[in-house]
Write a protein that holds these residues in place. Sequence first.
Motif, PDB file in Angstrom:
ATOM      1  N   LEU A  22       0.826  -1.195   0.000  1.00  8.26           N
ATOM      2  CA  LEU A  22       0.000   0.000   0.000  1.00  8.26           C
ATOM      3  C   LEU A  22       0.866   1.252   0.000  1.00  8.26           C
ATOM      4  O   LEU A  22       1.996   1.245   0.504  1.00  8.26           O
ATOM      5  N   ALA A  23       0.311   2.325  -0.522  1.00  5.84           N
ATOM      6  CA  ALA A  23       1.045   3.595  -0.509  1.00  5.84           C
ATOM      7  C   ALA A  23       1.319   4.052   0.911  1.00  5.84           C
ATOM      8  O   ALA A  23       2.370   4.642   1.203  1.00  5.84           O
ATOM      9  N   ILE A  24       0.390   3.791   1.840  1.00  5.56           N
ATOM     10  CA  ILE A  24       0.590   4.193   3.225  1.00  5.56           C
ATOM     11  C   ILE A  24       1.737   3.428   3.869  1.00  5.56           C
ATOM     12  O   ILE A  24       2.305   3.850   4.879  1.00  5.56           O
ATOM     13  N   ASP A  25       2.103   2.295   3.257  1.00  9.70           N
ATOM     14  CA  ASP A  25       3.226   1.493   3.739  1.00  9.70           C
ATOM     15  C   ASP A  25       4.468   1.646   2.861  1.00  9.70           C
ATOM     16  O   ASP A  25       5.394   0.826   2.927  1.00  9.70           O
ATOM     17  N   GLY A  26       4.462   2.679   2.000  1.00  8.18           N
ATOM     18  CA  GLY A  26       5.639   2.962   1.192  1.00  8.18           C
ATOM     19  C   GLY A  26       5.559   2.537  -0.248  1.00  8.18           C
ATOM     20  O   GLY A  26       6.503   2.773  -1.013  1.00  8.18           O
ATOM     21  N   GLY A  27       4.447   1.906  -0.668  1.00  3.89           N
ATOM     22  CA  GLY A  27       4.308   1.496  -2.057  1.00  3.89           C
ATOM     23  C   GLY A  27       3.897   2.643  -2.961  1.00  3.89           C
ATOM     24  O   GLY A  27       3.616   3.761  -2.512  1.00  3.89           O
ATOM     25  N   ALA A  28       3.824   2.372  -4.255  1.00  4.65           N
ATOM     26  CA  ALA A  28       3.386   3.374  -5.224  1.00  4.65           C
ATOM     27  C   ALA A  28       1.866   3.537  -5.119  1.00  4.65           C
ATOM     28  O   ALA A  28       1.141   2.550  -5.030  1.00  4.65           O
ATOM     29  N   PRO A  29       1.354   4.773  -5.137  1.00  6.87           N
ATOM     30  CA  PRO A  29      -0.098   4.973  -5.060  1.00  6.87           C
ATOM     31  C   PRO A  29      -0.804   4.497  -6.314  1.00  6.87           C
ATOM     32  O   PRO A  29      -0.223   4.430  -7.402  1.00  6.87           O
ATOM     33  N   VAL A  30      -2.069   4.201  -6.170  1.00  2.00           N
ATOM     34  CA  VAL A  30      -2.891   3.754  -7.291  1.00  2.00           C
ATOM     35  C   VAL A  30      -2.996   4.837  -8.353  1.00  2.00           C
ATOM     36  O   VAL A  30      -2.998   4.548  -9.549  1.00  2.00           O
ATOM     37  N   ARG A  31      -3.068   6.108  -7.931  1.00  2.00           N
ATOM     38  CA  ARG A  31      -3.190   7.210  -8.882  1.00  2.00           C
ATOM     39  C   ARG A  31      -2.277   8.351  -8.444  1.00  2.00           C
ATOM     40  O   ARG A  31      -1.982   8.521  -7.252  1.00  2.00           O
ATOM     41  N   SER A  32      -1.865   9.153  -9.438  1.00  2.00           N
ATOM     42  CA  SER A  32      -0.958  10.274  -9.171  1.00  2.00           C
ATOM     43  C   SER A  32      -1.600  11.621  -9.469  1.00  2.00           C
ATOM     44  O   SER A  32      -0.995  12.657  -9.218  1.00  2.00           O
ATOM     45  N   THR A  33      -2.805  11.612  -9.997  1.00  2.00           N
ATOM     46  CA  THR A  33      -3.504  12.856 -10.297  1.00  2.00           C
ATOM     47  C   THR A  33      -4.549  13.117  -9.226  1.00  2.00           C
ATOM     48  O   THR A  33      -5.034  12.185  -8.575  1.00  2.00           O
ATOM     49  N   LEU A 354      -6.657   5.294   1.881  1.00  2.00           N
ATOM     50  CA  LEU A 354      -7.223   5.741   0.609  1.00  2.00           C
ATOM     51  C   LEU A 354      -6.607   7.068   0.169  1.00  2.00           C
ATOM     52  O   LEU A 354      -6.277   7.252  -1.012  1.00  2.00           O
ATOM     53  N   CYS A 355      -6.468   7.984   1.101  1.00  2.00           N
ATOM     54  CA  CYS A 355      -5.842   9.277   0.761  1.00  2.00           C
ATOM     55  C   CYS A 355      -4.422   9.063   0.241  1.00  2.00           C
ATOM     56  O   CYS A 355      -4.001   9.726  -0.720  1.00  2.00           O
ATOM     57  N   ALA A 356      -3.698   8.159   0.859  1.00  2.00           N
ATOM     58  CA  ALA A 356      -2.337   7.878   0.407  1.00  2.00           C
ATOM     59  C   ALA A 356      -2.323   7.316  -1.006  1.00  2.00           C
ATOM     60  O   ALA A 356      -1.376   7.542  -1.774  1.00  2.00           O
ATOM     61  N   GLU A 357      -3.397   6.599  -1.380  1.00  2.00           N
ATOM     62  CA  GLU A 357      -3.495   6.043  -2.730  1.00  2.00           C
ATOM     63  C   GLU A 357      -3.957   7.078  -3.753  1.00  2.00           C
ATOM     64  O   GLU A 357      -4.050   6.770  -4.941  1.00  2.00           O
ATOM     65  N   GLY A 358      -4.244   8.303  -3.296  1.00  2.00           N
ATOM     66  CA  GLY A 358      -4.679   9.358  -4.207  1.00  2.00           C
ATOM     67  C   GLY A 358      -6.181   9.498  -4.314  1.00  2.00           C
ATOM     68  O   GLY A 358      -6.687  10.172  -5.218  1.00  2.00           O
ATOM     69  N   ASP A 419     -12.112   2.805 -11.457  1.00  2.00           N
ATOM     70  CA  ASP A 419     -11.245   1.638 -11.301  1.00  2.00           C
ATOM     71  C   ASP A 419     -10.158   1.878 -10.257  1.00  2.00           C
ATOM     72  O   ASP A 419      -9.789   0.962  -9.506  1.00  2.00           O
ATOM     73  N   HIS A 420      -9.638   3.099 -10.201  1.00  2.00           N
ATOM     74  CA  HIS A 420      -8.648   3.422  -9.179  1.00  2.00           C
ATOM     75  C   HIS A 420      -9.241   3.248  -7.786  1.00  2.00           C
ATOM     76  O   HIS A 420      -8.588   2.690  -6.885  1.00  2.00           O
ATOM     77  N   LEU A 421     -10.463   3.727  -7.585  1.00  2.00           N
ATOM     78  CA  LEU A 421     -11.117   3.586  -6.281  1.00  2.00           C
ATOM     79  C   LEU A 421     -11.336   2.119  -5.952  1.00  2.00           C
ATOM     80  O   LEU A 421     -11.065   1.675  -4.824  1.00  2.00           O
ATOM     81  N   ILE A 422     -11.821   1.352  -6.914  1.00  2.00           N
ATOM     82  CA  ILE A 422     -12.072  -0.065  -6.684  1.00  2.00           C
ATOM     83  C   ILE A 422     -10.781  -0.786  -6.317  1.00  2.00           C
ATOM     84  O   ILE A 422     -10.721  -1.567  -5.357  1.00  2.00           O
ATOM     85  N   THR A 423      -9.728  -0.513  -7.060  1.00  2.00           N
ATOM     86  CA  THR A 423      -8.436  -1.139  -6.789  1.00  2.00           C
ATOM     87  C   THR A 423      -7.945  -0.803  -5.400  1.00  2.00           C
ATOM     88  O   THR A 423      -7.502  -1.675  -4.635  1.00  2.00           O
TER      89      THR A 423
END
Length: 446
Positions: A22-33, A354-358, A419-423
């Motif tokens: 997860l992005a909150i754990d240091g991974g790449a976020p699902v979206r960047s916009t 979720l916020c961390a994922e964009g 799809d970003h939200l679902i993912t």
Amino acid sequence: MTINEDLIANPFDLAGSDDTPLAIDGGAPVRSTPWPTYDKGAVCVCPEDEDAAIRAIRSHLFFRYDYRPYSQTECGQFERELCDYFGVQHSLAVTSGTAALALAIMAAGIAPGSLIACPGFTFVATPSAILMAGCRPLLVEVTKDLHMDLDDLRRRWTPEVKAIMVVHMRGFAADVEALSDFADEMGVPLFEDAVPALGVELKGRKLGTFGLAGGFSTQSDKSLNSGEGGFLVTDDSALHARAVVLAGAYEGRVGRHFGDRPPPLDTDLSLPLLSLRMDEIRAALLRSELVRLPDRLACFHRNYDYVATALADVKGIDIRQPVAPDAYLGEAFIFRVPGGRTPGGAAQWFADALCAEGIDARNLGSSRDANVRAFWNWRFLFGAAGVPEIQAQLPVTTGYLQDSVDVALSSTLRAEDCDHLITAVRRIARTLRQQRSDGSAERPVR
């Protein structure tokens, strides 16, 4: 928006591999916009709408009560078109949804100081409108799906309650039929705060038309957007006439709203003038937007149904349910995450993740967020009482809000956004399940 039916049929394909961090754990976020929301400009305003507003500006006639017959003004035509859309006798365009609700209460003749029942989960404008009308809110618990709890309303009922304000919160219809029957049983009027649910129907009937009067908003994040604004709808001619005067129809101008018929009002001098009129520019803009309202409502529904269908089988979350099929706008996706009832609990962590994922998300009952939809933040009602003391007045509502995550769904969302939200939800829910299976009940605050 084009929906990818394959993704609905195979939602697990969106979750990613089991080792995706997860992005909150240091991974790449699902979206960047940025997640599209109204305050970032994600609104439905077409060139035709801009042209309509410019037409009104160039007329130099910004005031609804000028030399023209009222039926030829932008406000007059907008109100007639609203009557046609809602199937009601009267409508009144005003400055805000709060103004519409307060005018409805005052025009109905509810005595100052009276109690008006309203749900504990609503926007702060609901109790504010009650106060604006000189009355007092009686807060009532909500059910797990965040609708006003009729059983709790019965338990809290006193003879001091002179009206009920039902709220179709976050675009979901309340059980307004049952509440209307109860209001009739108690001999009090029912008002509808339909501000969050413009255009929604319950069993083929538009919200805002079940009670004595309904109030709507045309603020920037609503189904019709004029930046600020609102309107009232009713079939009660006497209420309408008084609301017109209160809103600012001075020196006999109330008669313009009734054409050849005399207004059902002895004198307009017995009521104060509150200057809550809508201007011609906003009315022109809204008239144009009203033409495309069905298309926008379809977009809301399409986005919501896509997301809710793809996430319906996710374990560990409980998606908010409507009181009847399709009885929702779709402008907000709300789900509960059990175990969020402590500071830094699961729902708070889920919203943070979720916020961390964009994806913009809020824990509705967050202790770190001055969300004005949480009743304990309405300090103007409670004086010096502390938050735990306030929450204890509605413990069930407090628990449900602390468990709930809220994600705004703009009608402008694309399939890719959905799809970003679902993912993101699937990945976060899976991680939470794994973490709980390892023996830890809660995630830490980040």
